[in-house]
Motif scaffolding. Structure first.
Motif, PDB file in Angstrom:
ATOM      1  N   PRO A  82       0.797  -1.229   0.000  1.00 41.75           N
ATOM      2  CA  PRO A  82       0.000   0.000   0.000  1.00 41.75           C
ATOM      3  C   PRO A  82       0.830   1.278   0.000  1.00 41.75           C
ATOM      4  O   PRO A  82       0.443   2.273  -0.626  1.00 41.75           O
ATOM      5  CB  PRO A  82      -0.854  -0.114   1.274  1.00 41.75           C
ATOM      6  N   VAL A  83       1.963   1.270   0.691  1.00 40.79           N
ATOM      7  CA  VAL A  83       2.827   2.455   0.688  1.00 40.79           C
ATOM      8  C   VAL A  83       3.457   2.633  -0.692  1.00 40.79           C
ATOM      9  O   VAL A  83       3.476   3.731  -1.251  1.00 40.79           O
ATOM     10  CB  VAL A  83       3.928   2.338   1.759  1.00 40.79           C
ATOM     11  N   GLY A  84       3.957   1.525  -1.236  1.00 38.08           N
ATOM     12  CA  GLY A  84       4.578   1.580  -2.554  1.00 38.08           C
ATOM     13  C   GLY A  84       3.611   2.005  -3.638  1.00 38.08           C
ATOM     14  O   GLY A  84       3.976   2.751  -4.563  1.00 38.08           O
ATOM     15  N   LYS A  85       2.349   1.559  -3.555  1.00 37.31           N
ATOM     16  CA  LYS A  85       1.335   1.913  -4.550  1.00 37.31           C
ATOM     17  C   LYS A  85       1.151   3.419  -4.647  1.00 37.31           C
ATOM     18  O   LYS A  85       1.023   3.982  -5.737  1.00 37.31           O
ATOM     19  CB  LYS A  85      -0.006   1.262  -4.202  1.00 37.31           C
ATOM     20  N   ASN A  86       1.113   4.072  -3.493  1.00 39.86           N
ATOM     21  CA  ASN A  86       0.900   5.513  -3.492  1.00 39.86           C
ATOM     22  C   ASN A  86       2.182   6.284  -3.780  1.00 39.86           C
ATOM     23  O   ASN A  86       2.150   7.336  -4.414  1.00 39.86           O
ATOM     24  CB  ASN A  86       0.315   5.946  -2.147  1.00 39.86           C
ATOM     25  N   LEU A  87       3.313   5.736  -3.347  1.00 41.61           N
ATOM     26  CA  LEU A  87       4.587   6.396  -3.594  1.00 41.61           C
ATOM     27  C   LEU A  87       4.911   6.429  -5.082  1.00 41.61           C
ATOM     28  O   LEU A  87       5.421   7.435  -5.598  1.00 41.61           O
ATOM     29  CB  LEU A  87       5.692   5.672  -2.828  1.00 41.61           C
ATOM     30  N   ILE A  88       4.592   5.342  -5.791  1.00 46.28           N
ATOM     31  CA  ILE A  88       4.901   5.273  -7.220  1.00 46.28           C
ATOM     32  C   ILE A  88       4.014   6.220  -8.023  1.00 46.28           C
ATOM     33  O   ILE A  88       4.324   6.550  -9.169  1.00 46.28           O
ATOM     34  CB  ILE A  88       4.758   3.821  -7.760  1.00 46.28           C
ATOM     35  N   VAL A  89       2.925   6.679  -7.414  1.00 48.54           N
ATOM     36  CA  VAL A  89       2.089   7.696  -8.060  1.00 48.54           C
ATOM     37  C   VAL A  89       2.635   9.089  -7.749  1.00 48.54           C
ATOM     38  O   VAL A  89       2.745   9.939  -8.634  1.00 48.54           O
ATOM     39  CB  VAL A  89       0.619   7.580  -7.596  1.00 48.54           C
ATOM     40  N   CYS A  90       2.987   9.311  -6.482  1.00 52.82           N
ATOM     41  CA  CYS A  90       3.464  10.634  -6.057  1.00 52.82           C
ATOM     42  C   CYS A  90       4.755  11.050  -6.748  1.00 52.82           C
ATOM     43  O   CYS A  90       4.873  12.181  -7.240  1.00 52.82           O
ATOM     44  CB  CYS A  90       3.687  10.654  -4.548  1.00 52.82           C
ATOM     45  N   LEU A  91       5.728  10.150  -6.777  1.00 45.77           N
ATOM     46  CA  LEU A  91       7.053  10.522  -7.273  1.00 45.77           C
ATOM     47  C   LEU A  91       7.055  10.959  -8.740  1.00 45.77           C
ATOM     48  O   LEU A  91       7.648  11.992  -9.070  1.00 45.77           O
ATOM     49  CB  LEU A  91       8.041   9.378  -7.037  1.00 45.77           C
ATOM     50  N   PRO A  92       6.432  10.206  -9.666  1.00 45.16           N
ATOM     51  CA  PRO A  92       6.421  10.678 -11.057  1.00 45.16           C
ATOM     52  C   PRO A  92       5.733  12.024 -11.216  1.00 45.16           C
ATOM     53  O   PRO A  92       6.151  12.845 -12.045  1.00 45.16           O
ATOM     54  CB  PRO A  92       5.654   9.568 -11.793  1.00 45.16           C
ATOM     55  N   VAL A  93       4.674  12.270 -10.423  1.00 48.84           N
ATOM     56  CA  VAL A  93       3.997  13.567 -10.489  1.00 48.84           C
ATOM     57  C   VAL A  93       4.942  14.671 -10.053  1.00 48.84           C
ATOM     58  O   VAL A  93       5.056  15.722 -10.710  1.00 48.84           O
ATOM     59  CB  VAL A  93       2.726  13.564  -9.611  1.00 48.84           C
ATOM     60  N   MET A  94       5.627  14.451  -8.941  1.00 44.75           N
ATOM     61  CA  MET A  94       6.569  15.459  -8.453  1.00 44.75           C
ATOM     62  C   MET A  94       7.704  15.689  -9.444  1.00 44.75           C
ATOM     63  O   MET A  94       8.140  16.829  -9.648  1.00 44.75           O
ATOM     64  CB  MET A  94       7.119  15.030  -7.093  1.00 44.75           C
ATOM     65  N   VAL A  95       8.147  14.611 -10.089  1.00 49.74           N
ATOM     66  CA  VAL A  95       9.235  14.727 -11.067  1.00 49.74           C
ATOM     67  C   VAL A  95       8.783  15.508 -12.295  1.00 49.74           C
ATOM     68  O   VAL A  95       9.493  16.406 -12.775  1.00 49.74           O
ATOM     69  CB  VAL A  95       9.763  13.335 -11.468  1.00 49.74           C
ATOM     70  N   PHE A  96       7.599  15.215 -12.816  1.00 50.62           N
ATOM     71  CA  PHE A  96       7.190  15.908 -14.046  1.00 50.62           C
ATOM     72  C   PHE A  96       6.932  17.393 -13.778  1.00 50.62           C
ATOM     73  O   PHE A  96       7.244  18.250 -14.617  1.00 50.62           O
ATOM     74  CB  PHE A  96       5.999  15.204 -14.719  1.00 50.62           C
ATOM     75  N   ILE A  97       6.408  17.718 -12.607  1.00 50.64           N
ATOM     76  CA  ILE A  97       6.166  19.125 -12.299  1.00 50.64           C
ATOM     77  C   ILE A  97       7.480  19.872 -12.103  1.00 50.64           C
ATOM     78  O   ILE A  97       7.695  20.953 -12.665  1.00 50.64           O
ATOM     79  CB  ILE A  97       5.273  19.264 -11.055  1.00 50.64           C
ATOM     80  N   ASN A  98       8.374  19.299 -11.316  1.00 50.20           N
ATOM     81  CA  ASN A  98       9.636  19.978 -11.024  1.00 50.20           C
ATOM     82  C   ASN A  98      10.600  19.962 -12.210  1.00 50.20           C
ATOM     83  O   ASN A  98      11.585  20.709 -12.209  1.00 50.20           O
ATOM     84  CB  ASN A  98      10.287  19.355  -9.786  1.00 50.20           C
ATOM     85  N   SER A  99      10.319  19.120 -13.202  1.00 51.24           N
ATOM     86  CA  SER A  99      11.143  19.087 -14.418  1.00 51.24           C
ATOM     87  C   SER A  99      10.582  19.985 -15.508  1.00 51.24           C
ATOM     88  O   SER A  99      11.220  20.190 -16.538  1.00 51.24           O
ATOM     89  CB  SER A  99      11.247  17.649 -14.949  1.00 51.24           C
ATOM     90  N   GLY A 100       9.372  20.501 -15.299  1.00 55.74           N
ATOM     91  CA  GLY A 100       8.766  21.367 -16.300  1.00 55.74           C
ATOM     92  C   GLY A 100       8.173  20.619 -17.473  1.00 55.74           C
ATOM     93  O   GLY A 100       8.006  21.187 -18.566  1.00 55.74           O
ATOM     94  N   TYR A 101       7.826  19.337 -17.281  1.00 52.45           N
ATOM     95  CA  TYR A 101       7.207  18.566 -18.351  1.00 52.45           C
ATOM     96  C   TYR A 101       5.726  18.936 -18.472  1.00 52.45           C
ATOM     97  O   TYR A 101       5.138  19.496 -17.539  1.00 52.45           O
ATOM     98  CB  TYR A 101       7.359  17.070 -18.097  1.00 52.45           C
ATOM     99  N   GLU A 102       5.128  18.602 -19.611  1.00 48.88           N
ATOM    100  CA  GLU A 102       3.767  19.036 -19.898  1.00 48.88           C
ATOM    101  C   GLU A 102       2.745  17.900 -19.771  1.00 48.88           C
ATOM    102  O   GLU A 102       2.787  16.924 -20.511  1.00 48.88           O
ATOM    103  CB  GLU A 102       3.679  19.633 -21.307  1.00 48.88           C
ATOM    104  N   HIS A 103       1.831  18.060 -18.816  1.00 44.95           N
ATOM    105  CA  HIS A 103       0.717  17.124 -18.634  1.00 44.95           C
ATOM    106  C   HIS A 103      -0.496  17.739 -19.309  1.00 44.95           C
ATOM    107  O   HIS A 103      -1.013  18.766 -18.866  1.00 44.95           O
ATOM    108  CB  HIS A 103       0.471  16.907 -17.136  1.00 44.95           C
ATOM    109  N   SER A 104      -0.956  17.129 -20.384  1.00 44.09           N
ATOM    110  CA  SER A 104      -1.980  17.751 -21.224  1.00 44.09           C
ATOM    111  C   SER A 104      -3.268  18.072 -20.474  1.00 44.09           C
ATOM    112  O   SER A 104      -3.909  19.093 -20.755  1.00 44.09           O
ATOM    113  CB  SER A 104      -2.289  16.852 -22.431  1.00 44.09           C
ATOM    114  N   ILE A 105      -3.665  17.239 -19.521  1.00 46.06           N
ATOM    115  CA  ILE A 105      -4.928  17.474 -18.816  1.00 46.06           C
ATOM    116  C   ILE A 105      -4.766  18.560 -17.755  1.00 46.06           C
ATOM    117  O   ILE A 105      -5.644  19.417 -17.592  1.00 46.06           O
ATOM    118  CB  ILE A 105      -5.453  16.162 -18.186  1.00 46.06           C
ATOM    119  N   ALA A 106      -3.652  18.547 -17.040  1.00 47.02           N
ATOM    120  CA  ALA A 106      -3.385  19.630 -16.090  1.00 47.02           C
ATOM    121  C   ALA A 106      -3.332  20.965 -16.830  1.00 47.02           C
ATOM    122  O   ALA A 106      -3.833  21.990 -16.336  1.00 47.02           O
ATOM    123  CB  ALA A 106      -2.079  19.372 -15.353  1.00 47.02           C
ATOM    124  N   ASP A 107      -2.742  20.949 -18.018  1.00 49.54           N
ATOM    125  CA  ASP A 107      -2.653  22.185 -18.803  1.00 49.54           C
ATOM    126  C   ASP A 107      -4.035  22.696 -19.199  1.00 49.54           C
ATOM    127  O   ASP A 107      -4.246  23.919 -19.284  1.00 49.54           O
ATOM    128  CB  ASP A 107      -1.798  21.963 -20.054  1.00 49.54           C
TER     129      ASP A 107
END
Length: 210
Positions: free
Chosen positions: A141-166
């Motif tokens: 359960p911890v890993g399930k949520n962590l694997i969601v959080c980390l890519p989100v944090m990486v794409f935001i802090n890297s300046g990548y473009e998420h089409s739906i957030a945009d």
């Protein structure tokens, strides 16, 4: 068949709302790292409740069948409806600081060359594949949520473009115009390419455990 597409649209409106909730808290958080962490609640909600999200379903073209391509239309349109709804409601609620930040962000995004938008969107698509597929495969359960959080944090802090957030950022900024539409289309295409990249490469291969 019509009911199938309508059901996809409905759950995807909820997906768009969930991502908009994440986008809203990001705009209202001064610290970008903290904001990116809180943003991940949107994707965690989508994953746990099974809402429709374009960036989480594009890999179905490879992992399920190319015949699932029509499903992406109601999913994207539902996401668009959800982000438009929340974006314009918050804009009308007098969230001046959030609107100002969204305006600055959107103007920067729309100034980017098309190739840059495509590449940044592909990178985000790869991270969304990791997040969604990791959530499905990891049982802890911890890993399930962590694997969601980390890519989100990486794409935001890297300046990548998420089409739906945009879509949400453009909506809360009230910045829809021809340039915004073109940007959104390129971002959606890039997310699709990125989301399908890993499963395409892994076709016919059983990945070895590290």
């Amino acid at each position: 068949m019509v009911k199938h597409y309508f059901d996809l649209f409905r759950i995807s409106v909820l997906g768009g709302i969930a991502i908009s909730i994440g986008g809203a808290v990001f705009l209202n958080t001064e610290n970008v790292v903290a904001g990116s962490f809180l943003f991940s609640l949107g994707l965690i909600t989508v994953c746990h409740f099974g809402f429709g999200l374009y960036t989480g379903r594009v890999q179905h073209l490879v992992e399920v069948s190319v015949k699932t391509a029509p499903n992406l239309v109601p999913v994207y349109l539902g996401n668009l409806a959800g982000t438009l709804l929340v974006g314009y409601l918050l804009m009308l609620c007098g969230k001046a600081d959030a609107v100002a930040r969204a305006n600055a962000m959107v103007q920067y995004k729309l100034s980017l060359p098309m190739l840059d938008v495509l590449v940044l969107s592909i990178m985000c698509g790869i991270l969304m594949y990791i997040a969604v597929t990791g959530f499905k495969k990891i049982t802890d359960p911890v890993g399930k949520n962590l694997i969601v959080c980390l890519p989100v944090m990486v794409f935001i802090n890297s300046g990548y473009e998420h089409s739906i957030a945009d879509l949400f950022y453009i909506s809360i900024a009230g910045a829809w115009n021809v340039d915004a539409v073109i940007f959104s289309v390129i971002a959606a295409v890039g997310n699709l390419i990125g989301g399908c990249l890993i499963p395409v490469v892994l076709l016919g291969i059983t990945p070895a455990k590290p």
